[in-house]
Design an enzyme around this catalytic site. Structure first.
Site, short mmCIF file in Angstrom:
data_model
loop_
_atom_site.label_atom_id
_atom_site.label_comp_id
_atom_site.label_asym_id
_atom_site.label_seq_id
_atom_site.Cartn_x
_atom_site.Cartn_y
_atom_site.Cartn_z
NE ARG A 41 -2.77 -0.55 3.47
CZ ARG A 41 -3.62 -0.21 4.45
NH1 ARG A 41 -4.90 -0.02 4.17
NH2 ARG A 41 -3.21 -0.06 5.69
CG ASP A 42 3.72 4.35 1.38
OD1 ASP A 42 3.37 5.11 0.44
OD2 ASP A 42 4.39 4.74 2.36
CB VAL A 43 4.80 0.49 -4.18
CG1 VAL A 43 5.97 0.32 -5.14
CG2 VAL A 43 4.38 -0.86 -3.59
CB THR A 91 3.07 8.40 -0.74
OG1 THR A 91 3.71 7.84 0.41
CG2 THR A 91 3.73 9.73 -1.10
#
Length: 276
Positions: A41-43, A91
């Site tokens: 969920r935050d690559v 992000t």
């Protein structure tokens, strides 16, 4: 020790082969995570470290699993409901549309974010730029993404790579690659297409060149030999000139009057005015 992908991107432009190489490592890591029931969920580039590993200077490792959600294999309905409606995690610059809208997410949200990172590596700038986070969220949710050709008009990309980026950036999860393994296979196909289109990028030289290319090659080789011959003649002339100059100087020193010796004789004889 290693380098953040963000630092690498800010330091030097990525060639396409390098971008695909890094993306492949990330897709492989996501494949393992997804099979273990984990969605990152935050690559993003700030969460990727490039390290030296078994001779590979761009071995990419995905870290910071602080926003990880677990897929409950025993509850299929829950597997698609990793984010509570109305909540946003991640992000904004790399959020999937479903993340931006606070909708349920699954493993395909990581593939969207991976494609945003891939786009940035290939083009050299972020997919979307806005004045604030809300603007970014709106763009990810509703704005049609530019193609690679639109993002980097001075470069060319194989159709297979354009297609992978287009699918990976689809607003609807079901239109993206279904899994990280499928994404991996597409990356490999793109690498093959890119190598075939650009023999100089690492593949063997192409055979069966056209006659015009062969003539151009022979003409270029002839020009190269001509330049080398001219250079050799110039060097020979300079060398000869230096030898002549050295000989003349030696002859001059041998024949010139020994003024210093004569002066010493006069001084020793008490005749300083004549020595001056």
């Amino acid at each position: 020790p290693g380098m953040l992908l963000r630092t690498a991107l800010d330091t030097t432009p990525f060639v396409s082969v390098r971008a695909l190489h890094v993306a492949r490592h990330l897709a492989a890591g996501l494949a393992h995570a997804h099979k273990a029931g984990i969605v990152h969920r935050d690559v993003k580039p700030e969460n990727v470290m490039l390290v030296q590993h078994e001779g590979d200077a761009d071995f990419a490792k995905l870290f910071d699993f602080g926003l990880v959600k677990l897929i409950e294999a025993a509850e299929p309905a829950a597997a698609a409901n990793l984010t509570t409606v109305g909540q946003r995690f991640g992000t904004p610059s790399y959020m999937s549309p479903e993340q931006a809208l606070g909708r349920p997410v699954d493993a395909r949200t990581d593939l969207y974010s991976l494609t945003v990172v891939l786009y940035e590596m290939l083009v050299g700038r972020p997919l979307f730029v806005a004045d604030d986070e809300e603007g970014l969220l709106v763009m990810h949710a509703a704005k049609a993404p530019p193609s690679l050709a639109e993002g980097a008009r001075e470069r060319s990309f194989p159709p297979a790579l354009e297609e992978l980026v287009r699918r990976g950036l689809s607003k609807k999860p079901e239109q993206r690659p279904a899994s990280a393994d499928e994404y991996l296979a597409a990356l490999d196909a793109c690498t093959g297409a890119l190598t075939a289109a650009s023999p100089g990028s690492g593949s063997a030289p192409a055979t069966g060149a056209s006659p015009s290319r062969a003539r151009a090659g022979r003409f270029g080789a002839a020009r190269g030999w001509s330049r080398r011959l001219r250079s050799q003649r110039v060097l020979a002339f300079v060398g000869a000139a230096l030898l002549v100059a050295a000989g003349a100087f030696s002859l001059y020193r041998a024949l010139r009057p020994d003024y210093a010796g004569h002066a010493r004789v006069l001084l020793a004889g008490g005749r300083p005015q004549e020595a001056a």
